[in-house]
Design a protein around this motif. Structure first.
Motif, mmCIF file in Angstrom:
data_model
loop_
_atom_site.group_PDB
_atom_site.id
_atom_site.type_symbol
_atom_site.label_atom_id
_atom_site.label_comp_id
_atom_site.label_asym_id
_atom_site.label_seq_id
_atom_site.Cartn_x
_atom_site.Cartn_y
_atom_site.Cartn_z
ATOM 1 N N LEU A 48 -3.626 26.319 39.965
ATOM 2 C CA LEU A 48 -3.704 27.660 40.570
ATOM 3 C C LEU A 48 -2.676 27.878 41.666
ATOM 4 N N ASP A 49 -2.156 26.779 42.171
ATOM 5 C CA ASP A 49 -1.171 26.865 43.241
ATOM 6 C C ASP A 49 0.160 27.218 42.567
ATOM 7 N N LEU A 50 0.247 28.485 42.099
ATOM 8 C CA LEU A 50 1.296 28.866 41.146
ATOM 9 C C LEU A 50 2.711 28.534 41.602
ATOM 10 N N GLY A 51 2.925 28.599 42.898
ATOM 11 C CA GLY A 51 4.253 28.317 43.410
ATOM 12 C C GLY A 51 4.730 26.908 43.085
ATOM 13 N N ARG A 52 3.781 25.991 42.843
ATOM 14 C CA ARG A 52 4.156 24.588 42.681
ATOM 15 C C ARG A 52 4.158 24.120 41.229
ATOM 16 N N THR A 81 -6.359 29.678 33.234
ATOM 17 C CA THR A 81 -6.610 30.442 32.008
ATOM 18 C C THR A 81 -7.707 31.493 32.185
ATOM 19 N N GLU A 82 -8.564 31.339 33.180
ATOM 20 C CA GLU A 82 -9.652 32.301 33.324
ATOM 21 C C GLU A 82 -10.059 32.393 34.790
ATOM 22 N N LEU A 83 -9.856 33.569 35.370
ATOM 23 C CA LEU A 83 -10.153 33.712 36.793
ATOM 24 C C LEU A 83 -11.551 34.278 37.060
ATOM 25 N N ALA A 84 -12.220 34.763 35.998
ATOM 26 C CA ALA A 84 -13.511 35.440 36.189
ATOM 27 C C ALA A 84 -14.534 34.607 36.981
ATOM 28 N N GLU A 140 -12.245 44.405 47.717
ATOM 29 C CA GLU A 140 -11.525 45.658 47.446
ATOM 30 C C GLU A 140 -10.100 45.428 46.953
ATOM 31 N N LYS A 141 -9.535 44.316 47.328
ATOM 32 C CA LYS A 141 -8.127 44.078 46.972
ATOM 33 C C LYS A 141 -8.002 42.609 46.593
ATOM 34 N N TRP A 142 -7.647 42.342 45.343
ATOM 35 C CA TRP A 142 -7.656 40.955 44.872
ATOM 36 C C TRP A 142 -6.377 40.208 45.221
ATOM 37 N N ASP A 143 -5.296 40.950 45.509
ATOM 38 C CA ASP A 143 -4.066 40.233 45.880
ATOM 39 C C ASP A 143 -3.899 40.230 47.403
ATOM 40 N N ALA A 144 -4.923 39.741 48.070
ATOM 41 C CA ALA A 144 -4.886 39.620 49.533
ATOM 42 C C ALA A 144 -5.569 38.320 49.917
ATOM 43 N N ASN A 145 -5.122 37.731 51.023
ATOM 44 C CA ASN A 145 -5.804 36.537 51.528
ATOM 45 C C ASN A 145 -7.195 36.918 52.019
ATOM 46 N N ALA A 173 -11.271 23.460 61.126
ATOM 47 C CA ALA A 173 -10.462 24.388 60.313
ATOM 48 C C ALA A 173 -10.715 25.845 60.685
ATOM 49 N N GLY A 174 -11.908 26.134 61.182
ATOM 50 C CA GLY A 174 -12.259 27.534 61.430
ATOM 51 C C GLY A 174 -12.515 28.257 60.118
ATOM 52 N N ASP A 175 -12.308 29.558 60.123
ATOM 53 C CA ASP A 175 -12.578 30.358 58.920
ATOM 54 C C ASP A 175 -11.596 29.957 57.816
ATOM 55 N N LEU A 176 -12.151 29.608 56.674
ATOM 56 C CA LEU A 176 -11.344 29.010 55.595
ATOM 57 C C LEU A 176 -10.758 30.047 54.658
ATOM 58 N N VAL A 177 -9.504 29.866 54.283
ATOM 59 C CA VAL A 177 -8.926 30.706 53.224
ATOM 60 C C VAL A 177 -9.613 30.315 51.912
ATOM 61 N N VAL A 178 -10.240 31.291 51.270
ATOM 62 C CA VAL A 178 -10.872 31.004 49.973
ATOM 63 C C VAL A 178 -10.208 31.774 48.834
ATOM 64 N N TRP A 179 -9.354 32.736 49.193
ATOM 65 C CA TRP A 179 -8.644 33.505 48.156
ATOM 66 C C TRP A 179 -7.260 33.806 48.697
ATOM 67 N N THR A 180 -6.251 33.776 47.825
ATOM 68 C CA THR A 180 -4.892 33.959 48.321
ATOM 69 C C THR A 180 -4.274 35.253 47.806
ATOM 70 N N LYS A 181 -3.211 35.654 48.466
ATOM 71 C CA LYS A 181 -2.569 36.922 48.085
ATOM 72 C C LYS A 181 -1.873 36.836 46.733
ATOM 73 N N LEU A 182 -1.800 35.642 46.150
ATOM 74 C CA LEU A 182 -1.281 35.516 44.781
ATOM 75 C C LEU A 182 -2.329 35.963 43.758
ATOM 76 N N GLY A 183 -3.527 36.322 44.257
ATOM 77 C CA GLY A 183 -4.574 36.806 43.355
ATOM 78 C C GLY A 183 -5.392 35.684 42.737
ATOM 79 N N VAL A 184 -5.323 34.500 43.329
ATOM 80 C CA VAL A 184 -6.057 33.338 42.799
ATOM 81 C C VAL A 184 -6.882 32.696 43.912
ATOM 82 N N PRO A 185 -7.949 31.956 43.539
ATOM 83 C CA PRO A 185 -8.741 31.292 44.571
ATOM 84 C C PRO A 185 -7.941 30.188 45.257
ATOM 85 N N ALA A 186 -8.245 29.923 46.507
ATOM 86 C CA ALA A 186 -7.680 28.765 47.194
ATOM 87 C C ALA A 186 -8.401 27.511 46.691
#
Ligand code: GLU
Length: 323
Positions: A48-52, A81-84, A140-145, A173-186
């Motif tokens: 899911l870490d599409l950049g890599r 293959t499936e983000l649902a 409301e917005k899936w391509d946002a952190n 860590a504090g509040d954790l990133v669980v979704w990234t602006k690439l539109g995929v879960p962290a």
């Protein structure tokens, strides 16, 4: 009908480049423990870490695992293959009022007055940077952190190899990133969702992820899921005393294979470095199974906690030597 439901573990490589000797040791020990205990083994490609993730990387990763002599049960799960399932999990967290959108850069977060910098370079997201509540109850917005609210509290992690440890994810860590602006879960969210849907009862992996276990327990609880038993294995270090990394190309499995190094040498070195063989000698993956009881791995974890494994030029020379 069996009295005990089958236990399940997983191999969860990130197909981001050549697997190295350190990854090999963790995967070999995971697989050998599972086969020793008659657990199911599932494979999950964490892409899911599409950049890599590079073209052909999935196949290369599977080829490396097979070359070592590993096998698995059923088809691999390829995360992208499936983000649902991940979306449903994020919605479930949002419905509880636990999620907020966060567009702040790391630099902004670091410069917040009371955000201490953890030693490992992790940037803690402090509560004072949270937006005003209430937070939206749906995404409301899936391509946002998006971040998950993590309050300060001690989270105990009981590990089958390393014993009991206490973490405070809100502090570390504090509040954790669980979704990234690439539109995929962290990673932290994806791993909880996948371990649950693959029925994983026993997570075996490197001990760099021990503190992540606390975070994953917390996320699992919010999702009404039970977390797996944890088995964190000691990592292999380079001679710079930093953990062996994929950038050390010379230790990449594919490069070693192309040079003519036999997989049995990798397996033998891994077994010896864990104390499962008295001296390094070529060994087949199947022959590792009988040596990989929970007790043997517990001893290995104790020994390598006292004296961490370093992979240096001598080890590389031994892998390359032909006898
Ligand atoms: N995909 C991760 C890695 O290759 C492992 C994550 C896990 O085991 O939870 O480092």
């Amino acid at each position: 009908m069996t009295a005990h439901p089958t236990r399940v573990t997983r191999l969860a490589p990130t197909p981001s480049g050549a697997l190295h000797v350190g990854n090999a040791r963790t995967f070999l020990a995971t697989w050998a423990l599972a086969r020793h205990e008659a657990w199911r083994v599932v494979l999950r490609l964490e892409d899911l870490d599409l950049g890599r993730v590079r073209e052909g990387a999935h196949e290369a990763c599977v080829a490396d695992l097979r070359w070592l002599g590993l096998d698995w049960d059923g088809d691999p799960l390829v995360q992208s293959t499936e983000l649902a399932p991940y979306r449903a999990a994020l919605e479930r967290l949002a419905l509880q009022g636990l999620i907020f959108r966060c567009d702040r850069s790391r630099a902004e977060i670091r410069s917040a007055a009371s955000a201490p910098h953890a030693d490992d370079g992790e940037t803690r997201y402090p509560p004072e940077l949270r937006p005003h509540e209430p937070w939206p109850r749906s995404v409301e917005k899936w391509d946002a952190n998006h971040r998950l609210r993590v309050d300060r509290a001690v989270e105990a992690v009981v590990d089958e190899l390393l014993g009991q440890h206490a973490f405070d994810p809100g502090l570390e860590a504090g509040d954790l990133v669980v979704w990234t602006k690439l539109g995929v879960p962290a990673y932290q969210l994806a791993v909880v969702v996948d371990d649950a849907r693959q029925g994983v009862t026993d997570v075996v992996r490197g001990d760099d992820l021990l503190s992540s276990a606390a975070r994953q327990q917390l996320i699992a609880r919010h999702l009404g899921l039970t977390h797996a038993r944890w088995w964190h294995l000691p990592l292999v270090y380079g001679d710079d005393r930093k953990r062996l990394a994929k950038r050390n190309g010379a230790h990449g499995l594919a490069a070693l294979r192309d040079e003519g190094v036999a997989a049995e040498r990798i397996v033998g070195w891994c077994a010896w470095s864990l104390g499962l063989l008295p001296e390094p000698r070529p060994l087949g993956a199947r022959d590792l199974v009988a040596r990989s009881s929970p007790e043997a791995l517990r001893d290995a974890a104790l020994r390598t906690a006292r004296e961490p494994t370093v992979f240096d030029a001598n080890d590389l020379a031994w892998l390359r030597s032909v006898r």
